[in-house]
Design a protein around this motif. Structure first.
Motif, PDB file in Angstrom:
ATOM      1  N   MET A 116       0.913  -1.101  -0.025  1.00 20.68           N
ATOM      2  CA  MET A 116      -0.113   0.023   0.194  1.00 20.68           C
ATOM      3  C   MET A 116       0.950   1.213   0.033  1.00 20.68           C
ATOM      4  SD  MET A 116      -3.409  -0.822   0.334  1.00 20.68           S
ATOM      5  CE  MET A 116      -3.678  -1.576   1.837  1.00 20.68           C
ATOM      6  N   GLU A 117       2.020   1.397   0.663  1.00 22.27           N
ATOM      7  CA  GLU A 117       2.717   2.410   0.629  1.00 22.27           C
ATOM      8  C   GLU A 117       3.544   2.581  -0.661  1.00 22.27           C
ATOM      9  OE1 GLU A 117       5.670   1.511   3.929  1.00 22.27           O
ATOM     10  OE2 GLU A 117       4.423   2.651   5.215  1.00 22.27           O
TER      11      GLU A 117
ATOM     12  N   ALA B 264       2.279   1.622  -3.426  1.00 20.35           N
ATOM     13  CA  ALA B 264       1.245   2.372  -4.305  1.00 20.35           C
ATOM     14  C   ALA B 264       0.691   3.666  -4.061  1.00 20.35           C
ATOM     15  CB  ALA B 264      -0.258   1.630  -4.055  1.00 20.35           C
ATOM     16  N   GLU B 265       0.961   4.127  -2.646  1.00 15.11           N
ATOM     17  CA  GLU B 265       0.372   5.686  -2.443  1.00 15.11           C
ATOM     18  C   GLU B 265       1.532   6.501  -3.148  1.00 15.11           C
ATOM     19  OE1 GLU B 265      -0.293   5.982   1.627  1.00 15.11           O
ATOM     20  OE2 GLU B 265       0.218   8.455   1.526  1.00 15.11           O
TER      21      GLU B 265
END
Lengths: 309, 58
Positions: free
Chosen positions: A20-21, A23-24
């Motif tokens: 997720m990091e 992707a962010e």
């Protein structure tokens, strides 16, 4: 600008947090991101359109095996554990022929993954906007130092050696206290409650708690975070982001890190004592900014993807 | 939904012995083997046994 598709299973894990990091920060760098579970058609985030690159974190849907788009497998796990769980390593080897390369985040793993597929090394970064020092924290947990254990407890991943280490730490630092968090298993809870009672560890163990909603706040309430993981160090480096020390037997890839220790109580104890006695000699936040910034991870990995487009 | 919302959901997702063990979920070459393994694991868990991802009970 690239369209990046991340394949990830929804699981409460460091793998999911790291994905997720990535992707962010890929989005922040101007790329378009989609996250899908291997077994579902509907993305859990973003839109699947004109995908340039597949990033495999859990598995890859077989439908994409031959779509001619570059495929990279992110090696979140640790090679020995991948063999040990009886499933992962076989799956990785089976999938290797349809991938273009592996991406690893620990230098020590490179020889192992490289034996299977060409492997690139990138920085193991974290979101330094999320894991950050908080101003005005007054409610510090007890202890000088206040030591926190908050790994994902399971099987051999538990704080037994750290508890023994704290006995030795207390001989030198009588005000040292240990706080155990993220306990989610009843049998583990029963075991450690029995140990605390029988071994009189209540003299230094001040918390035996479940998960906390705000982990960054928890980091900010202690002096150091200690892991008993080896040979990996997983997400413990989040503590650096919050400006706190992190000690772990698996954290040994930086020659200038002074608190390297082994996975034994005596070595852990020595590292904790040495760290506390020299606590202000290192700016832990700066350490994170220079070595564990997710922005660097994204820059490095995007540069790898571009070589294959 | 934005990524921050999704990240906040992670704590609600289930846990496994190893996230990488999710590698077994759609492994076409050994589908039968993995289905059998999955059945073994689910069966053991339903009987209250602790079982690892190789199907060994403890």
């Amino acid at each position: 600008m690239m369209n990046i598709l991340h394949w990830m299973k929804k699981e409460n894990s460091g793998l999911a947090r790291s994905t997720m990091e990535l992707a962010e920060y890929e989005e922040k760098a101007g790329h378009k991101v989609c996250i899908k579970q291997p077994t579902e058609d509907q993305p859990i985030y973003g839109v699947e359109r004109d995908i340039d690159v597949h990033c495999i974190h859990s598995q890859l849907n077989p439908r994409t095996y031959h779509d001619d788009r570059p495929k990279f497998m992110w090696m979140h796990g640790e090679p020995l554990s991948s063999v040990g769980n009886g499933v992962s390593m076989k799956a990785i080897v089976d999938l290797a022929p349809v991938t273009d390369a592996f991406i690893a985040m620990r230098r020590e793993e490179i020889p192992i993954w490289s034996s299977i597929k060409r492997t690139y090394l990138v920085t193991k970064g974290i979101n330094l906007e999320k894991y950050t020092p908080l101003d005005g924290i007054t409610e510090k947990l007890s202890g000088e130092p206040a030591v926190l254990y908050c790994e994902n407890w399971r099987g051999q991943r538990n704080p037994l050696y750290l508890c023994i280490a704290m006995q030795k730490v207390q001989e030198k630092l009588p005000k040292a206290r240990l706080h155990l968090y993220n306990m989610q298993d009843k049998r583990m809870s029963d075991t450690f409650n029995a140990l605390i009672k029988n071994n009189k560890w209540w003299t230094f163990i001040r918390s035996l708690q479940g998960p906390t909603k705000d982990i960054n706040l928890l980091y900010n309430r202690v002096d150091m975070v200690v892991s008993c993981l080896f040979p990996l160090y997983a997400r413990g480096i989040e503590a650096f982001g919050a400006g706190k020390a992190f000690i772990g037997p698996g954290y040994r890839e930086y020659a200038d890190w002074p608190y390297v220790c082994g996975l034994d109580p005596s070595s852990l104890a020595n590292a904790i004592i040495k760290c506390w006695e020299n606590y202000d000699k290192i700016n832990y936040r700066e350490w994170a900014e220079k070595r564990h910034n997710i922005k660097d991870t994204v820059e490095q990995s995007v540069a790898i993807y571009q070589r294959y487009l | 939904m934005n990524l921050s919302d999704l990240e906040n959901e992670i704590n609600e997702w289930g846990t496994g012995p190893s996230a990488m063990s999710a590698m077994s979920d759609v492994q076409p070459r050994n589908a039968i083997e993995f289905q059998n393994l999955r059945r073994t694991i689910l069966d053991a868990r339903s009987r209250g046994l602790e079982v690892d991802y190789a199907g060994n009970t403890h």
